[in-house]
Write a protein that holds these residues in place. Structure first.
Motif: not given
Length: 997
Positions: A792-807
């Motif tokens: 879950m931590r890795q998934l949350a980190t990946s989603l946060a990074d992906t959200l940052h990249r997408a923004d």
């Protein structure tokens, strides 16, 4: 820019050199270039253009026939123009590439194109550029016009007037682009199109990247645990990746990232709970495992105690054995001493018997008591002491003899060395004398080196001059023959002209008779009747034949003059070369030069030999000094050796006598000493053997008494029982360790067993497997909770990074889209993607065209008496073709604009001329305000009626303002009458043209 002078030779229709002085027309300002059609009037303008720019427009795209077809193979082809611009007078000379005969051998070769440009200062030319590229660069810098601009503002050639007036939008754009250098706007258009495509591609790539990032986010969010209720607003919906808009997918990505953080918090709580359960299970398992281990230890101690009790009797026997061994230790020393004493008695008896036998073998005196034997030993030692020094002398005697032989050999070698050194020193004076003689000879030869070098230099120069004399003599003879041939040709031309004049005079009557007409008075006698007119003879000469002969005579005279000048130049060069050669022949100079070279080489070799000889003299002096020192050292060494030999001989004589006395009857001193030492050793050994046997017997008796006492004191019945109780140290130590270990094990086992028995553990085995299974299950649940939390931590980190990249990508797309829109609008405007279909280049050229129209209308208004005016139009062309550079003619009589193609021929000429002059004015201003002091107009004035021609003449006359010189090319008779200053281009009977002013 004012053109002063034009020179043409072998170019176009001009075979011979023609010089055109344009300054001669400066006063009139307007002059006519006249001549029959095809005579070569326009070729003058071609020559000017070729000289300045290296090409002729009307030959471009086809065969460049610049060289005159009338030229002989040896005739040159060249053009030259002198002009002033910016206060500086310049001269350009240029020759095209053409075929000419080879200077050596037969056949033809290609003469390369040549160009040079220089500044005219005080009648001489200071050349600044001598290559075509350098000339082109200098022309661009000095003239300030390219070829197209030059032809448009200075050389207004045939057909160019109406072509510009009647051209369509594209053709007019091509000409204006060339004149005003507006091609850069096309480059701007291409660059902006590239930027537009790059910007749109950047936006497209950004959107593709955003789609990829959002697809990645869909895949990541798919790993979130399913929820019982969902509003479908997160990414990863049933529509699949990319189905929603970018904004909606970004919103879903943000919600998924928020949910992932919540899932991390839930997983953290579950992991803490699982870890606590595992710790409790581990503690219970550890307690049971401890009790089971103590139970095992108790049972093990019980079994061990039973084993120790079984060994008790054996241990008691070992205790008794160890106690007896310790009592027997006090007997061990006495027993060992008694045994050794008996062994010593036996050994002393055997030694005594051997010593007795040795003594009796070496001595027959009968002495046997120890005191007698001691006296024998003392006497022998005294004799040995006396003879020992002589033994050393005897041993060194061979070495002393060898040393004496070495000294004698060295003395002989020194004597031979002294003799050799004396011979070498005796030969040195002769060597010194020979070296001095050779050095004087080499110095004399080397002294002439400088003179020989100067002589070689002078003779080489004379030899080069003599060789040049040979070549110049051949050249002079060739030039002289040509000069003689030219003189004979001139004489022949004189004779032919004289003969023609004679025949011409003789045929005048027939020529006059040929002009008589019946009823018309004779020009000679006035009679109207002509009864017997003279008849024309077969040898009648015409005026054209006389003119041709005079031309041949003039050409022959010019050839003779040139050949005479060449002969004088060759004769002067030959005389100068003969003077430098000194009147010597080539063979004499070569022989004398070779002799001087040999002398020079000999002097150089002598200089080297002299240096070597001087070095040899120095080496000889050093060698003489070395040999003298060596001879002195050899004499000193010889004296020392002779003294050493005498001393060695005396010492050997003394040693020989002393050795003979010490040897006695023996073979040597060493042999005599060996016999004496053997007798002394035998006596000493026999006496000592007797004493040692007596001591051993006494010691054995004492040891037996001590052993009996020790056995009694230890409590043993006899010696044998004491000997059987004795144990070595290792055995005693082993017994003691076994007993101690048994006692320690018994004590520790009983103590440990008492401690465990107090715990009151059950006799049946405690079960630990159930606790271990519970612990394993707790650990599995803990590991699963940890893995889920990490996931879950890795998934949350990946989603946060992906959200940052997408923004970030979305923000970049927005910026790139805005920039792309700006660039697209600008590119469309520059490329003419508008209602007018007018690009930026056309817009700029339209402004220039308006200036040209304004300048042209000032002249057209006067030419047309105010009826016509040109005007620029940017209306769309037929079928929506590109527009922006259109021209119309406003007819003030009707007030309506119309196409220039609707004008009559004369009207078209006037409008074209006005437009050309206006174009020249604008181009001149754009080129930096160049002053047009010379202008040529080559246009079809023959199509004009008299009234229109008069109007054109007034316009041309007005161009003379400000000191400008205007040359007009035409064959119209009316213009010949109105323009008194004329330059004639006439074709000769041979076909080539000439220029006359």
């Amino acid at each position: 820019m004012r053109i002063h002078r034009v020179e043409i030779e072998g170019f176009g229709p001009f075979r011979e050199r023609q010089v055109i002085d344009l300054d001669a027309y400066a006063v009139d300002g307007l002059f006519l270039i006249g001549g029959r059609t095809g005579a070569g009037k326009s070729s003058i303008l071609d020559a000017i253009t070729f000289t300045i720019f290296g090409s002729v427009p009307r030959y471009e795209g086809g065969e460049k026939r610049l060289r005159s077809d009338h030229c002989e193979p040896d005739d040159p082809t060249s053009v030259a123009v002198e002009f002033t611009t910016g206060g500086t007078r310049w001269r350009i000379e240029r020759s095209p590439e053409y075929e000419r005969p080879k200077k050596r051998g037969g056949g033809m070769t290609t003469a390369p194109a040549r160009a040079q440009m220089g500044e005219v200062i005080g009648g001489t030319v200071e050349w600044k550029a001598a290559k075509d590229r350098d000339v082109a660069n200098l022309v661009a810098e000095v003239v300030g016009l390219n070829q197209q601009q030059f032809l448009q503002v200075i050389l207004l050639a045939q057909g160019r007037f109406a072509r510009f007036l009647l051209a369509d939008n594209n053709d007019r754009q091509k000409l204006l682009r060339t004149l005003f250098g507006s091609r850069r706007f096309e480059d701007y258009e291409n660059e902006l199109d590239q930027r537009r495509r790059a910007a749109e591609a950047s936006v497209s790539e950004g959107r593709q990247l955003l789609s990829v990032v959002l697809d990645q986010a869909d895949a990541i969010a798919a790993g979130l645990p399913p929820r019982e209720e969902t509003d479908g607003s997160e990414i990863g919906s049933t529509d699949g990746p990319g189905a929603a808009s970018e904004e909606a997918r970004l919103t879903g990505l943000s919600r998924a990232e928020h949910r992932s953080r919540h899932e991390v918090e839930v997983a953290e709580a579950a992991e803490v709970a699982a870890r606590r359960i595992r710790e409790s299970a581990a503690a219970e398992c550890e307690r049971l495992r401890g009790e089971r281990e103590k139970q095992r230890q108790r049972d093990e101690l019980r079994r061990k105690l039973e084993e120790l009790d079984a060994r008790a009797a054996s241990i008691e026997g070992e205790r008794a054995e160890l106690k007896a061994a310790r009592r027997a230790e006090s007997v061990r020393g006495a027993l060992d001493a008694a045994t050794r004493a008996l062994a010593s008695v036996t050994s002393a008896a055997r030694t005594l018997e051997r010593a007795r036998a040795v003594w009796e073998e070496v001595d027959a005196s009968g002495a046997s008591a120890p005191d007698e034997l001691d006296a024998v030993v003392e006497q022998a030692q005294q004799r040995i002491g006396a003879w020992q020094p002589m033994l050393e002398v005897e041993q060194r005697f061979p070495e002393a003899e060898t040393a004496l032989d070495r000294l004698r050999t060295e003395a002989e070698q020194i004597a031979a060395r002294r003799h050799e050194l004396a011979a070498q020193l005796a030969a040195i004076p002769e060597q010194r004398k020979r070296l001095e003689s050779d050095a004087r000879s080499a110095a004399e030869r080397a002294a002439g080196r400088q003179h020989a070098e100067e002589r070689v230099t002078a003779l080489t120069a004379q030899l080069d001059a003599a060789r040049k004399v040979s070549r110049l003599l051949e050249e002079y003879e060739r030039v002289a023959r040509r000069a003689e041939e030219a003189r004979q040709a001139r004489d022949q031309a004189d004779r032919e002209l004289g003969e023609l004049h004679r025949r011409r005079l003789g045929g005048y009557a027939a020529e006059l008779a040929s002009e008589l007409v019946a009823g018309i008075p004779c020009a000679v006698c006035g009679s109207t009747a002509h009864p017997a007119p003279a008849e024309r003879a077969d040898e009648h000469v015409t005026a054209d034949e006389i003119d041709a002969a005079e031309e041949r005579k003039s050409a022959a005279a010019r050839s003779e003059s040139r050949a005479s000048d060449e002969r004088r130049d060759a004769q002067r060069a030959l005389a100068e070369a003969e003077a430098r050669a000194g009147g010597r022949t080539l063979a004499d100079l070569e022989a004398e030069r070779d002799a001087a070279l040999a002398q020079q080489k000999d002097a150089e070799a002598a200089a080297g030999e002299l240096s070597d000889l001087e070095a040899s003299q120095s080496a000889l002096a050093a060698e003489e000094q070395r040999l003298g020192n060596a001879r002195t050292a050899a004499e000193e060494e010889n004296s020392e050796l002779l003294a050493a030999i005498r001393s060695a001989e005396n010492e050997l004589q003394k040693s020989r006598a002393a050795i003979a006395e010490a040897r006695g009857d023996a073979d040597s001193v060493a042999a005599r000493l060996d016999v004496e030492r053997s007798r002394a050793a035998a006596a000493s050994g026999f006496a000592e053997g007797q004493r040692e046997a007596s001591r051993a017997e006494g010691a054995a008796a004492q040891a037996a008494e001590a052993l009996a006492e020790a056995v009694a004191e230890a409590g043993f019945a006899d010696v044998e029982k004491a000997r059987s109780a004795i144990r070595d140290g290792a055995t005693q130590e082993r017994l003691e360790r076994a007993i101690s270990a048994y006692d320690a094990d018994m004590q520790s086992t009983k103590a440990a067993l008492v401690e465990l028995e107090l715990l009151v553990l059950p006799d049946e085995e405690i079960d630990v497997d159930a606790a271990r299974a519970a612990l394993a299950q707790a650990e599995d649940e803990r590991d699963a909770a940890v893995a889920h939390l990490s996931s879950m931590r890795q998934l949350a980190t990946s989603l946060a990074d992906t959200l940052h990249r997408a923004d970030d990508v979305h923000a970049r797309i927005a910026g790139a889209a805005r920039e792309a829109a700006v660039i697209r609008d600008l590119a469309d405007a520059v490329a003419g993607r508008n209602m007018k279909k007018m690009d930026l280049e056309t817009f700029v050229l339209a402004a220039e065209l308006e200036g040209i129209v304004e300048a042209a209308n000032r002249r057209l208004d006067e030419m047309s008496d105010g009826r016509y005016a040109l005007q620029h139009t940017d209306a769309l062309a037929y079928r929506n073709a590109a527009s922006g550079l259109g021209l119309e003619v406003l007819d003030r009589f009707t007030g309506q604009p119309r196409s220039p193609r609707s004008l009559s021929g004369g009207e078209t000429f006037l409008a074209s001329l006005a437009l050309a002059l206006g174009l020249a004015e604008v181009v001149t201003n754009r080129a930096g305000g160049i002053t047009l002091d010379t202008l040529f107009i080559d246009e079809g004035f023959g199509s004009l009626d008299s009234e229109t021609l008069e109007t054109a003449m007034r316009t041309l006359d007005g161009l003379r303002a400000g000191g400008r010189t205007v040359g007009v090319i035409s064959h119209v008779e009316a213009m010949k009458e109105q323009i008194p200053a004329q330059l004639r281009v006439d074709r000769t009977p041979q076909g080539w043209s000439t220029v006359s002013q």
